[in-house]
Design an enzyme around this catalytic site. Structure first.
Site, PDB file in Angstrom:
ATOM      1  N   ALA A  54     -10.676  12.540   2.390  1.00  0.00           N
ATOM      2  CA  ALA A  54      -9.403  13.036   1.852  1.00  0.00           C
ATOM      3  C   ALA A  54      -9.344  14.557   1.875  1.00  0.00           C
ATOM      4  CB  ALA A  54      -9.210  12.527   0.425  1.00  0.00           C
ATOM      5  N   LYS A 114      20.318   4.637 -24.913  1.00  0.00           N
ATOM      6  CA  LYS A 114      19.089   5.414 -24.802  1.00  0.00           C
ATOM      7  C   LYS A 114      18.294   5.312 -26.093  1.00  0.00           C
ATOM      8  CE  LYS A 114      18.568   9.403 -26.071  1.00  0.00           C
ATOM      9  NZ  LYS A 114      17.918  10.069 -27.263  1.00  0.00           N
ATOM     10  N   ASN A 157     -11.020   1.836  18.084  1.00  0.00           N
ATOM     11  CA  ASN A 157     -11.761   2.102  16.857  1.00  0.00           C
ATOM     12  C   ASN A 157     -10.781   2.331  15.714  1.00  0.00           C
ATOM     13  OD1 ASN A 157     -13.562   2.902  14.892  1.00  0.00           O
ATOM     14  ND2 ASN A 157     -13.897   4.947  15.766  1.00  0.00           N
ATOM     15  N   HIS A 203      32.149  -2.091 -23.317  1.00  0.00           N
ATOM     16  CA  HIS A 203      32.595  -1.089 -22.352  1.00  0.00           C
ATOM     17  C   HIS A 203      32.713   0.302 -22.974  1.00  0.00           C
ATOM     18  CE1 HIS A 203      36.107  -4.058 -23.053  1.00  0.00           C
ATOM     19  NE2 HIS A 203      35.966  -3.345 -24.135  1.00  0.00           N
TER      20      HIS A 203
END
EC number: 2.7.7.23
Length: 450
Positions: A8, A347, A170, A359
């Site tokens: 990495a 929320k 490979n 609504h």
């Protein structure tokens, strides 16, 4: 014992990004996290990530994972050079080393398990994953005898025309007997035009070396640019959706649907077109999700319908109807058999069972009891410019259209809020509350403007 080493350290210049290539996301996880995740199927005793370019950023991204050892490759001088950096870290290790690439994220656990099993059963010094490609252009070729023992690996630019007819390539995935590999790693030299140390050169020093073909060559797809990243995402999505359809999930128009592999679905879920399921989402049986919906990191109970809506970090209990055009976010909790209709935003609120919010409403930082009816245009004014405040609404309460509930506020049970009211003080149980200007009619008003 098994150790896993993941390469990495590269920059990934073709990604045209300040982000290291291995940290680019593929769905809900970065490339290198996907490689680490699949390697867990081998239950490795050691997990080493070889880092280089922006190594600290790679460390920070992976710090939430357990038992990761980071090995620094200060100069990126090839795959062989990267593995040489492991020598002081695995000085006392006795076992097998699996070498994986941090930009090859589509490997299946079964493929790695099979590679390791064959390696150990045959007592190989090295075993490499290969594939027969219909078009092997750009790949090095692997040449084996009749027993799949590797005799030579030739980079494509060095192949003769005859050698190019060999389609066995490979895959860059290796399993080594670590003791044998460690003994010859110091012998690697950068004997090539690039001045790099190639891990493939160890084939010349180890014996026996065996090749194992992967059944699906797409598993060894590497990611070098954004186009390949998008192609890998398509492959991953096809796998995920095929698996869920085989498990009893209906996906209408799979090409328009995305489902991350962290999502959990039950049988008899129906996914409509243009729907996207992300993160740690769990959806129970009998749900109909979509069309046009996004659900992320949320738990959906049984027999829920979601239409053209966005749900994130929330919970919806059984029997609810959500949408169209509703938005649930920030730990919203919707009780059973509720209706959350069009243009409603909720929320960080808890909604009791059998409550209707049909609504044009906003409920934030609120707690509602059962069988509450929230009239059109009702909002909780929960923010005073500095802090958020709570609104509590008792069971059986009804708010009229265009009501404003100014928090902090508590409405008792079975309260009726008159339409157009702005409520600023607590209201006891069973009360009618009216907070609006009395209506006045001034007749002949228009005459003065004529």
């Amino acid at each position: 014992m098994v150790a896993v080493a993941i390469l990495a350290a590269g920059k990934g210049t073709r990604m045209k990004s300040s982000l290291p290539k291995v940290l680019h996301p593929l769905g809900s996880r970065s490339l290198v996290e996907r490689v680490l995740n699949v390697s867990e199927s081998l239950h490795p005793q050691r997990k080493l990530v070889i880092i280089g370019y922006q190594g600290q950023q790679v460390r920070n991204t992976l710090q939430h994972l357990d038992d990761i050892e980071f090995v620094e490759q200060k100069e990126q001088l090839g795959t062989g050079h990267a593995i040489q950096q492991l020598i002081p870290h695995l000085e006392d290790f006795q076992g097998d080393l699996l070498v994986l690439n941090g930009d090859v994220p589509l490997l299946r656990p079964e493929t790695l398990q099979n590679l390791l099993q064959i390696h150990q059963d045959h007592g190989n010094a090295a075993t490499l994953l290969t594939a027969n490609l219909p078009n092997p252009k750009g790949y090095g070729r692997v040449f084996c005898d009749g027993n799949n023992l590797v005799k030579q690996i030739v980079e494509e630019r060095d192949c003769t025309d005859a050698q190019r007819q060999n389609h066995r390539i490979n895959g860059g995935i290796y399993c080594f007997n670590w003791s044998k590999l460690a003994a010859i790693l110091p012998n690697l030299t950068p004997n090539n035009d690039q001045g790099e140390y190639y891990l493939t050169d160890v084939v010349n020093f180890l014996d026996p070396v065996m090749a194992v073909d992967v059944e699906d060559f797409l598993e060894i797809t590497g990611i070098n640019d954004r186009k390949q990243l998008a192609a890998a995402y398509d492959i991953l999505q096809t796998r995920v959706k095929d698996d869920w359809m085989a498990a009893g999930v209906t996906i209408i128009d799979p090409d328009s649907v995305t489902i991350e592999d962290t999502v959990t679905l039950s049988a008899d879920v129906i996914i409509e077109p243009q729907t996207h399921l992300r993160g740690e989402t769990i959806i129970a049986s009998g749900c109909r999700i979509g069309p046009g919906s996004l659900i992320e990191n949320s738990r959906i109970g049984s027999d829920v319908t979601v239409l053209f809506s966005v749900i994130s970090d929330s919970q919806v209990d059984s029997g609810c109807r959500i949408g169209p055009y509703a938005h649930l976010r920030g730990e919203a909790k919707i009780g059973a058999n509720c209706r959350v209709g069009n243009f409603v935003e909720i929320k960080k609120s808890s909604i009791g069972n059998k409550t209707n919010i049909a609504h044009l409403s906003y409920l934030g930082d609120a707690t509602l009891g059962e069988k509450v009816n929230v009239g059109a245009g009702t909002i909780t004014a929960n923010y005073d410019g500095v802090k958020k405040h709570q609104t509590m609404i008792g069971s059986g309460t009804k708010t009229g259209a265009n009501s404003v509930l100014v928090a902090p506020l508590k409405l008792g049970k079975n309260v009726t809020v008159a339409a157009g009211s702005t409520i600023t003080k607590n209201v006891p149980d069973n009360a009618l509350v009216i907070a609006r200007e009395s209506q006045r009619v001034i007749e002949n008003w228009a005459d003065q403007f004529q």
